[in-house]
Design an enzyme around this catalytic site. Structure first.
Site, short mmCIF file in Angstrom:
data_model
loop_
_atom_site.label_atom_id
_atom_site.label_comp_id
_atom_site.label_asym_id
_atom_site.label_seq_id
_atom_site.Cartn_x
_atom_site.Cartn_y
_atom_site.Cartn_z
N LYS A 126 0.82 -1.22 0.00
CA LYS A 126 0.00 0.00 0.00
C LYS A 126 0.85 1.27 0.00
CE LYS A 126 -3.88 -1.85 2.65
NZ LYS A 126 -4.86 -1.56 3.69
N GLY B 291 -14.68 -6.19 12.46
CA GLY B 291 -14.17 -5.47 11.30
C GLY B 291 -14.55 -6.03 9.94
N THR C 39 2.99 1.63 22.65
CA THR C 39 4.13 2.54 22.52
C THR C 39 3.58 3.96 22.53
OG1 THR C 39 5.14 0.86 21.11
CG2 THR C 39 6.19 3.03 21.11
N ALA D 182 -2.21 2.66 17.54
CA ALA D 182 -1.79 3.75 16.65
C ALA D 182 -0.84 3.23 15.59
CB ALA D 182 -1.16 4.88 17.47
N GLY D 183 -1.07 1.99 15.13
CA GLY D 183 -0.30 1.43 14.02
C GLY D 183 -0.91 1.92 12.71
N GLY D 184 -0.72 1.17 11.61
CA GLY D 184 -1.23 1.59 10.31
C GLY D 184 -2.74 1.81 10.32
P1 ATR Z 1 -1.95 -2.62 11.52
O1 ATR Z 1 -1.55 -2.26 10.12
O2 ATR Z 1 -2.89 -3.77 11.61
O3 ATR Z 1 -2.41 -1.43 12.29
P2 ATR Z 1 0.57 -2.39 12.92
O4 ATR Z 1 0.85 -1.12 12.20
O5 ATR Z 1 1.66 -3.38 13.11
O6 ATR Z 1 -0.61 -3.19 12.22
O7 ATR Z 1 -0.04 -2.01 14.35
C1 ATR Z 1 -0.31 -2.94 15.35
C2 ATR Z 1 -0.92 -2.22 16.54
O8 ATR Z 1 -1.19 -3.18 17.57
C3 ATR Z 1 0.02 -1.18 17.17
O9 ATR Z 1 -0.78 -0.15 17.71
C4 ATR Z 1 0.70 -2.00 18.24
O10 ATR Z 1 1.22 -1.24 19.30
P3 ATR Z 1 2.75 -0.72 19.24
O11 ATR Z 1 2.71 0.52 18.40
O12 ATR Z 1 3.10 -0.45 20.65
O13 ATR Z 1 3.56 -1.83 18.62
C5 ATR Z 1 -0.47 -2.80 18.75
N1 ATR Z 1 -0.07 -4.01 19.47
C6 ATR Z 1 0.51 -5.11 18.96
N2 ATR Z 1 0.73 -6.04 19.93
C7 ATR Z 1 0.28 -5.48 21.09
C8 ATR Z 1 0.21 -5.91 22.45
N3 ATR Z 1 0.65 -7.11 22.81
N4 ATR Z 1 -0.34 -5.08 23.36
C9 ATR Z 1 -0.79 -3.85 23.00
N5 ATR Z 1 -0.76 -3.38 21.72
C10 ATR Z 1 -0.23 -4.17 20.79
#
Ligand code: ATR
Length: 279
Positions: A47, A241, A154, A129-131
């Protein structure tokens, strides 16, 4: 869902899935163009990689900084760029790529239709707050959510996103923390719940389900994460979703075909494929 849509409309087309290594995305798009594909969907990480590869970017792709839908276009007799579907079968003129993003609109549509929510003026707690979380946060602010609370494992990523939203959408009050008072909606945009044995993405001691009316989990497989099960038991309106997946697909279909997507047929096919449901 796209094959079901094409069958419902009597179109002699097929939707196929291909695994493309990221460093071969360019040749893959060129190959699809040479083979007169009508369009493409792209998923992570393509993307973002596709953005500079497009001949034209639709406003949606520019705004959200990602391309999930590509349309191949040719020139009609009047010299106007049109979807390739509208060109003759033996078309041999120039072809260009146009990139769209149908993800953001799909989030808003699913929240409205699957939860019956009015987003304008709403208060929302968004986890992640990921993608996906980033696009959801920006889209919610653009739509006119009144208060937006962002929480991410994070913390710095949530803080950075609040800064971006304050600049772009100053009418929305945005904080990188749990809210003090109640909200209309909690959204899970983290990946917590995808794996068996995952806990909840929500800190229930800091924010119990009693303080929200609705809960949305972007995860659709499993159909009910432990987070959604608990929210339902607490009396919240819930949705997963699958609607986001459906509506990004119906919007992509409408871009390729320039016709209304047969949404019921697409929803049925999607649910049958993912959940094995007959209806
Ligand atoms: P996507 O495209 O599906 O959003 P991503 O960009 O990898 O995937 O984002 C994953 C999200 O899940 C992030 O907000 C991540 O938090 P971090 O930014 O701290 O990595 C969150 N996430 C993944 N594993 C987690 C966990 N065990 N506890 C809390 N948040 C988690």
């Amino acid at each position: 869902m796209h094959n079901a849509a094409m069958a419902a409309m009597g179109l002699n087309c097929r939707y196929l899935a291909f695994d493309v290594p990221p460093d071969e995305l360019g040749p893959a798009i060129a190959g699809a163009k040479a083979m007169r594909f009508l369009g493409l969907n792209l998923t992570v990480p393509h993307k973002l990689l596709a953005l500079p590869m497009m001949d034209e970017l639709d406003e949606t792709a520019r705004k959200w900084g990602a391309v999930n839908t590509v349309r191949f276009e040719g020139k009609n007799a009047a010299g106007v760029w049109v979807p390739l579907l509208q060109c003759p079968a033996d078309y041999s003129g120039p072809i260009r790529t146009r990139g769209f993003n149908t993800d953001a609109e799909a989030i808003a549509r699913s929240l409205r239709e699957d939860l019956g929510l009015q987003l304008e003026g709403a208060k929302v707690l968004l986890l992640g707050a990921g993608g996906a979380g980033r696009v959801a946060a920006l889209k919610l602010a653009e739509t006119g959510v009144k208060e937006l609370y962002l929480f991410n494992r994070t913390g710095s990523k949530a803080v950075e996103l609040t800064r971006e939203i304050r600049v772009k959408y100053p009418k929305t009050r945005v904080e990188a923390d749990y809210p003090v008072s109640s909200v209309d909606l909690i959204i899970n945009a983290t990946s917590v719940g995808l794996k068996p044995g995952d806990g909840s993405p929500l800190d229930h001691l800091r924010f119990p389900f009693e303080k929200t009316g609705a809960v949305y989990d972007m995860i659709y497989r499993p159909a009910e994460t432990p987070f959604l099960v608990a929210a339902k038991a607490a009396g919240c309106r819930v949705a997963n979703g699958i609607g986001m997946l459906l509506y990004q697909g119906t919007a992509a279909f409408e871009r390729w075909m320039e016709a209304k997507a047969p949404i019921e047929a697409m929803a049925r096919a999607l649910k049958r494929h993912i959940y094995g449901q007959k209806r």
